[in-house]
Scaffold this active site. Structure first.
Site, PDB file in Angstrom:
ATOM      1  N   HIS A 124     -10.520   1.229   1.705  1.00  0.00           N
ATOM      2  CA  HIS A 124     -10.269   2.207   2.765  1.00  0.00           C
ATOM      3  C   HIS A 124     -11.466   2.065   3.694  1.00  0.00           C
ATOM      4  O   HIS A 124     -12.563   2.522   3.381  1.00  0.00           O
ATOM      5  CB  HIS A 124     -10.158   3.622   2.195  1.00  0.00           C
ATOM      6  CG  HIS A 124      -9.871   4.641   3.254  1.00  0.00           C
ATOM      7  ND1 HIS A 124      -8.674   5.306   3.355  1.00  0.00           N
ATOM      8  CD2 HIS A 124     -10.626   5.076   4.298  1.00  0.00           C
ATOM      9  CE1 HIS A 124      -8.705   6.114   4.411  1.00  0.00           C
ATOM     10  NE2 HIS A 124      -9.885   5.995   5.002  1.00  0.00           N
ATOM     11  N   HIS A 158       1.567   5.373  -1.700  1.00  0.00           N
ATOM     12  CA  HIS A 158       1.197   6.545  -2.504  1.00  0.00           C
ATOM     13  C   HIS A 158       2.468   7.132  -3.108  1.00  0.00           C
ATOM     14  O   HIS A 158       3.357   7.573  -2.363  1.00  0.00           O
ATOM     15  CB  HIS A 158       0.505   7.598  -1.636  1.00  0.00           C
ATOM     16  CG  HIS A 158      -0.780   7.098  -1.049  1.00  0.00           C
ATOM     17  ND1 HIS A 158      -2.001   7.252  -1.665  1.00  0.00           N
ATOM     18  CD2 HIS A 158      -1.023   6.403   0.087  1.00  0.00           C
ATOM     19  CE1 HIS A 158      -2.948   6.680  -0.932  1.00  0.00           C
ATOM     20  NE2 HIS A 158      -2.377   6.151   0.146  1.00  0.00           N
ATOM     21  N   ASP A 165       1.400   2.701   3.517  1.00  0.00           N
ATOM     22  CA  ASP A 165       0.549   3.876   3.329  1.00  0.00           C
ATOM     23  C   ASP A 165       1.385   5.153   3.356  1.00  0.00           C
ATOM     24  O   ASP A 165       0.884   6.220   3.726  1.00  0.00           O
ATOM     25  CB  ASP A 165      -0.567   3.945   4.379  1.00  0.00           C
ATOM     26  CG  ASP A 165      -1.723   4.841   3.918  1.00  0.00           C
ATOM     27  OD1 ASP A 165      -1.798   5.167   2.720  1.00  0.00           O
ATOM     28  OD2 ASP A 165      -2.544   5.210   4.771  1.00  0.00           O
ATOM     29  N   HIS A 203      -4.740  -0.667   5.743  1.00  0.00           N
ATOM     30  CA  HIS A 203      -4.289   0.065   6.936  1.00  0.00           C
ATOM     31  C   HIS A 203      -5.246  -0.081   8.120  1.00  0.00           C
ATOM     32  O   HIS A 203      -5.823   0.900   8.590  1.00  0.00           O
ATOM     33  CB  HIS A 203      -4.018   1.542   6.640  1.00  0.00           C
ATOM     34  CG  HIS A 203      -5.025   2.226   5.743  1.00  0.00           C
ATOM     35  ND1 HIS A 203      -6.362   2.283   6.025  1.00  0.00           N
ATOM     36  CD2 HIS A 203      -4.871   2.887   4.571  1.00  0.00           C
ATOM     37  CE1 HIS A 203      -6.981   2.955   5.076  1.00  0.00           C
ATOM     38  NE2 HIS A 203      -6.102   3.322   4.177  1.00  0.00           N
ATOM     39  N   HIS A 259       3.119  14.663   1.473  1.00  0.00           N
ATOM     40  CA  HIS A 259       2.474  15.955   1.199  1.00  0.00           C
ATOM     41  C   HIS A 259       3.511  17.037   1.440  1.00  0.00           C
ATOM     42  O   HIS A 259       4.378  16.881   2.316  1.00  0.00           O
ATOM     43  CB  HIS A 259       1.314  16.210   2.177  1.00  0.00           C
ATOM     44  CG  HIS A 259       0.135  15.324   1.948  1.00  0.00           C
ATOM     45  ND1 HIS A 259      -0.856  15.602   1.040  1.00  0.00           N
ATOM     46  CD2 HIS A 259      -0.209  14.148   2.507  1.00  0.00           C
ATOM     47  CE1 HIS A 259      -1.769  14.644   1.053  1.00  0.00           C
ATOM     48  NE2 HIS A 259      -1.401  13.746   1.935  1.00  0.00           N
ATOM     49  N   LYS A 294      -9.439  -0.175  -5.873  1.00  0.00           N
ATOM     50  CA  LYS A 294      -9.480   0.470  -4.566  1.00  0.00           C
ATOM     51  C   LYS A 294     -10.826   1.145  -4.335  1.00  0.00           C
ATOM     52  O   LYS A 294     -11.285   1.950  -5.153  1.00  0.00           O
ATOM     53  CB  LYS A 294      -8.347   1.510  -4.507  1.00  0.00           C
ATOM     54  CG  LYS A 294      -8.240   2.277  -3.201  1.00  0.00           C
ATOM     55  CD  LYS A 294      -7.646   1.449  -2.076  1.00  0.00           C
ATOM     56  CE  LYS A 294      -7.762   2.142  -0.732  1.00  0.00           C
ATOM     57  NZ  LYS A 294      -6.675   3.047  -0.415  1.00  0.00           N
ATOM     58  N   HIS A 351       0.864  -1.192   0.000  1.00  0.00           N
ATOM     59  CA  HIS A 351       0.000   0.000   0.000  1.00  0.00           C
ATOM     60  C   HIS A 351       0.898   1.238   0.000  1.00  0.00           C
ATOM     61  O   HIS A 351       1.475   1.591   1.020  1.00  0.00           O
ATOM     62  CB  HIS A 351      -0.906   0.006   1.238  1.00  0.00           C
ATOM     63  CG  HIS A 351      -1.899   1.120   1.233  1.00  0.00           C
ATOM     64  ND1 HIS A 351      -3.253   0.909   1.394  1.00  0.00           N
ATOM     65  CD2 HIS A 351      -1.760   2.469   1.088  1.00  0.00           C
ATOM     66  CE1 HIS A 351      -3.882   2.066   1.347  1.00  0.00           C
ATOM     67  NE2 HIS A 351      -2.996   3.038   1.173  1.00  0.00           N
TER      68      HIS A 351
END
Ligand code: DOR
Ligand code: ZN
Length: 366
Positions: free
Chosen positions: A158, A37, A269, A196, A273, A121, A35
């Protein structure tokens, strides 16, 4: 395949005084991140080398802006990831499709046929970063989910309800009762990854549920409880979704991974940012951990006295669940403290990594 090269005792000068030098090495099968990003463009180029250095494969989340809702978009994104890899990297991105209210069975057919997409997802609409296009009511997607079961494409969820009146700490437990249990009754053959997981309720559900479900667990939910969010003041860099939970929840997560339950495996996860988006009046959710991911999991298993269980959690159970071969290469970790920097470059800005300026107990062998 685990190899722990024991404790070495070194005699210091002048003689007679002994120093215990903790030269411990740990070689495991190369792990996968189930998992992750990776973002896109400059952000992708900034974070990808961290994951590619540690993991052989990663399940790449589709919540770009706009989201990756078609097979064509997923294949194009995969190519951008491959193009951004550092020279010589050995890393395979496994792609996911972002489900919306209008994802059709035909799109699932294309996704299954293309060979590059390993799952779909489910973001409940409004649950987290870039989830506005997510699913408003999963019951509308029964035909699409049916096609996923037929084609063997797992659903990655999620697992949080999004109704504004539900307490944020109860969202995962409510999702189990209100969405997951009915969904699995309607589609019993569908393979599901509960992403998660953060609560004792989720651990108990997965352990007691009919076969065909597994769960990923992040480093932050194993290392921290919700007190960490407020320690000495508000800590925006520890805000993620699902939010950190109680200590008793963390203990339940630790217990299930350290007893080697094969339904639970590694998924960081890691969600970068820019600092400015985190340190804001309305800071966004996501913790970046790719720079120290496997090292932090090693620390977690070591602290629990279960280091030999790291390898299966990080490199076997996930591949087994997805029906993919286990990796053949290895990764060596050293018991060597190091301190992540206060920030890493991230496009035109910077990002603050997990454990910035604090010690991490394990490092990668150079
Ligand atoms: O904290 C999170 N950040 N949770 C998610 O589900 C999404 C992620 C992101 O993309 O930033
Ligand atoms: Zn995520």
């Amino acid at each position: 395949m685990i190899r722990i090269i024991g404790w070495r005792v070194k005699t210091s000068r002048p003689p007679r005084r002994q120093t215990l030098v903790t030269m411990q090495e740990l070689t495991i099968r190369r792990p996968d991140d189930w998992h992750l990003h990776l973002r896109d463009g400059d952000g992708l180029r900034a974070v990808l080398p961290f994951s590619a250095r540690r993991f052989a494969r990663a399940m790449v989340m589709p919540n770009l802006n706009p989201p990756v809702t078609t097979t064509a978009a997923a294949i194009a994104y995969r190519q951008r990831i491959v193009d951004a890899l550092p020279a010589g990297a050995d890393f395979t991105p496994l792609m996911t499709l972002y489900l919306t209210d209008s994802t059709t069975p035909e799109e699932i057919e294309r996704a299954a046929a293309c060979g590059a997409i390993a799952g779909c997802k489910l973001y409940p609409a409004g649950a987290t970063t870039h989830s506005d296009a997510g699913v408003t009511d999963i019951r509308r997607l029964d035909a699409t989910l049916e096609r996923m079961s037929e084609r063997g494409l797992p659903l990655q969820v999620h697992g949080e309800v999004t109704a504004a009146d539900v307490d944020i700490f109860e969202r995962e437990a409510r999702f189990i009762d209100e969405v997951l249990i009915p969904l699995r009754r309607r589609s019993p053959q569908l393979r599901v990854v509960f992403e998660h997981v953060t609560t004792r309720a989720a651990v108990e559900y997965v352990c007691d549920a009919p076969a065909g479900i597994a769960a990923t667990i992040t480093p932050q939910h194993l290392l921290l409880n919700r007190n960490a969010l407020f320690q000495g003041g508000l800590r925006p860099h520890l805000f993620c979704l699902p939010v950190l939970k109680r200590e008793s929840d963390r203990q339940a997560l630790l217990a299930v991974i350290t007893r080697g339950d094969r339904r639970f495996f590694l998924g960081t996860d890691s969600a970068p940012h820019p600092r400015t988006a985190k340190e804001s009046a309305c800071g966004c959710a996501g913790i970046f951990s790719a720079h120290a991911a496997i090292e932090l999991y090693a620390e977690i298993f070591e602290q629990a006295g279960m280091l030999p269980r790291l390898e299966d959690f990080a490199a076997s159970f996930g591949a087994d669940f997805y029906g993919l071969p286990r990796n053949r290469g290895t990764l060596t970790l050293e018991r060597r403290e190091w301190v992540p920097p206060p920030s890493y470059p991230f496009g035109s800005g910077e990002l603050v990594p997990l454990r910035a300026g604090e010690r991490v107990a394990w490092g990668l062998r150079a």
